[in-house]
Design an enzyme around this catalytic site. Structure first.
Site, short mmCIF file in Angstrom:
data_model
loop_
_atom_site.label_atom_id
_atom_site.label_comp_id
_atom_site.label_asym_id
_atom_site.label_seq_id
_atom_site.Cartn_x
_atom_site.Cartn_y
_atom_site.Cartn_z
N ARG A 50 52.15 31.40 36.24
CA ARG A 50 52.04 31.90 34.77
C ARG A 50 52.72 31.06 33.87
O ARG A 50 53.77 30.56 34.19
CB ARG A 50 52.46 33.46 34.67
CG ARG A 50 51.48 34.39 35.30
CD ARG A 50 50.03 34.47 34.73
NE ARG A 50 49.31 35.78 35.21
CZ ARG A 50 48.51 35.59 36.22
NH1 ARG A 50 48.40 34.53 36.83
NH2 ARG A 50 47.87 36.60 36.67
N GLU A 107 49.00 30.57 25.83
CA GLU A 107 48.00 30.64 26.18
C GLU A 107 46.70 31.49 25.52
O GLU A 107 47.15 32.77 25.45
CB GLU A 107 48.10 31.04 27.89
CG GLU A 107 46.53 30.63 28.57
CD GLU A 107 47.00 30.85 30.17
OE1 GLU A 107 46.17 31.71 30.80
OE2 GLU A 107 47.75 30.16 30.71
N HIS A 153 43.48 27.49 32.79
CA HIS A 153 43.58 28.85 33.66
C HIS A 153 42.43 29.06 34.52
O HIS A 153 41.82 30.03 34.53
CB HIS A 153 43.99 30.04 32.90
CG HIS A 153 44.81 31.05 33.68
ND1 HIS A 153 45.57 32.03 33.05
CD2 HIS A 153 44.69 31.19 34.87
CE1 HIS A 153 46.11 32.72 34.04
NE2 HIS A 153 45.38 32.49 35.15
#
Length: 321
Positions: A237, A265, A284
């Protein structure tokens, strides 16, 4: 967890008629409701007993119905991490099982990890830019062979990454998890041993869950311990890495990075990470492949069969108090 009510609503982010192997709604006592995060709920959340969280829709959508789900007995994510639903846990009644998607993302995330490592080491981004500019960028580039790799976060995804590293003739693969243990592949070091392991690694892979203990795990001190020329790969993450500290290191040219996740993000336009020296970014997509949907459907169907049969659910990470 057992399905004791006569009927129970199940909220699914995939239409029920597209999932093979679900218990029959007419005989199982389950009513299937489709909700993929849209503005309108498919039914009263108070009647939901099993909630499958919409995939990759963010925390706001994931937790929006939770406070009203007074009868929910299980919350099932379709991601390996559960950080996007943890803000809603305090609003849940006692006894709710929170389950992750172990078994769904390992192959895809491990594939991307190897792709990021190989692309970064072998200079693929530069070749693409060279092709765009019609430039022949020949030369010698680092190989993965004979490199030392450190996997930080040795769960099922970390193990899958090592499985795919095996044919590449790495000099060493070291493993780190929250606590030490021994696996079929060898020793897993405790997180407390990380400072001594970092200077030995040519490639450091982050595949740990995001928890309060791993937020900014890769901080200035962590990055400073990495050897000159090392590659940091983050498929965990974004907040596992201190972005400001990483920018200082990559802009100096001392280390490089390959990031499938960032903090913030999505990475906004104009952010310095976009053009930082030696940084490769993917948006991602570690789990977003053709392998996702079939595996996610099998997980959902299997969990609901367990529910109807009165069996324990799989992948239970915690049960609310």
């Amino acid at each position: 967890m057992r399905c004791e009510d006569t009927t129970a609503d199940v909220w699914l982010p995939i239409p029920a008629d597209e999932i093979e192997g679900l218990p029959e709604p007419g005989t199982s006592g389950l009513n299937y409701r489709f909700w993929d995060g849209g503005p309108e709920f498919p039914a009263d959340p108070a009647h939901c007993a099993f909630y499958v969280v919409p995939y990759m829709k963010g925390t706001e959508i994931a937790v929006r119905p939770l406070a009203a789900m007074t009868s929910v007995r299980a919350v099932q994510t379709l991601s390996a991490g559960i950080d996007h639903v943890t803000p809603g846990i305090p609003s849940l009644p006692p006894g709710v099982a929170l389950c992750n998607a172990k078994g769904v993302h390992e192959a895809s995330t491990a594939e991307l990890t190897l792709a990021l490592i190989l692309a970064s080491l072998r200079g693929i981004p530069g070749f693409v830019r060279g092709q765009d500019a019609e430039e022949w960028r020949a030369g010698f580039y680092p190989a993965l062979a004979d490199k030392s790799v450190l996997i930080v976060g040795y769960g099922s995804i970390g193990a899958a990454i090592e499985d795919r590293l095996a044919p590449f003739e790495c000099a060493r693969v070291a493993r780190v998890a929250r606590s030490a243990r021994t696996t079929a592949r060898g020793q897993v070091h405790a997180l407390t041993e990380l400072p001594a392991l970092l200077p030995e690694a040519d490639v450091v892979v982050l595949s740990t869950p995001l928890t309060p203990g791993t937020t900014h795990l890769a901080d200035a001190g962590f990055l400073a311990r990495m050897k000159d020329g090392a590659l940091l790969v983050n498929v965990a993450r974004g907040p596992v890495v201190d972005t400001a500290a990483l920018l200082k290191e990559v802009e100096s040219g001392r280390i490089t990075a390959a990031l499938d996740v960032t903090d913030p993000e999505p990475l906004p336009a104009g952010h310095p990470l976009w053009h930082a020296q030696g940084v490769l970014i993917s948006p991602h997509v570690g789990g977003s492949t053709s392998a996702f949907m079939p595996r996610a459907k099998r997980l959902i169907a299997g969990q609901l069969r367990r529910l109807v049969a009165g069996e324990e659910l799989a992948n239970v990470l915690l049960t609310t108090d």
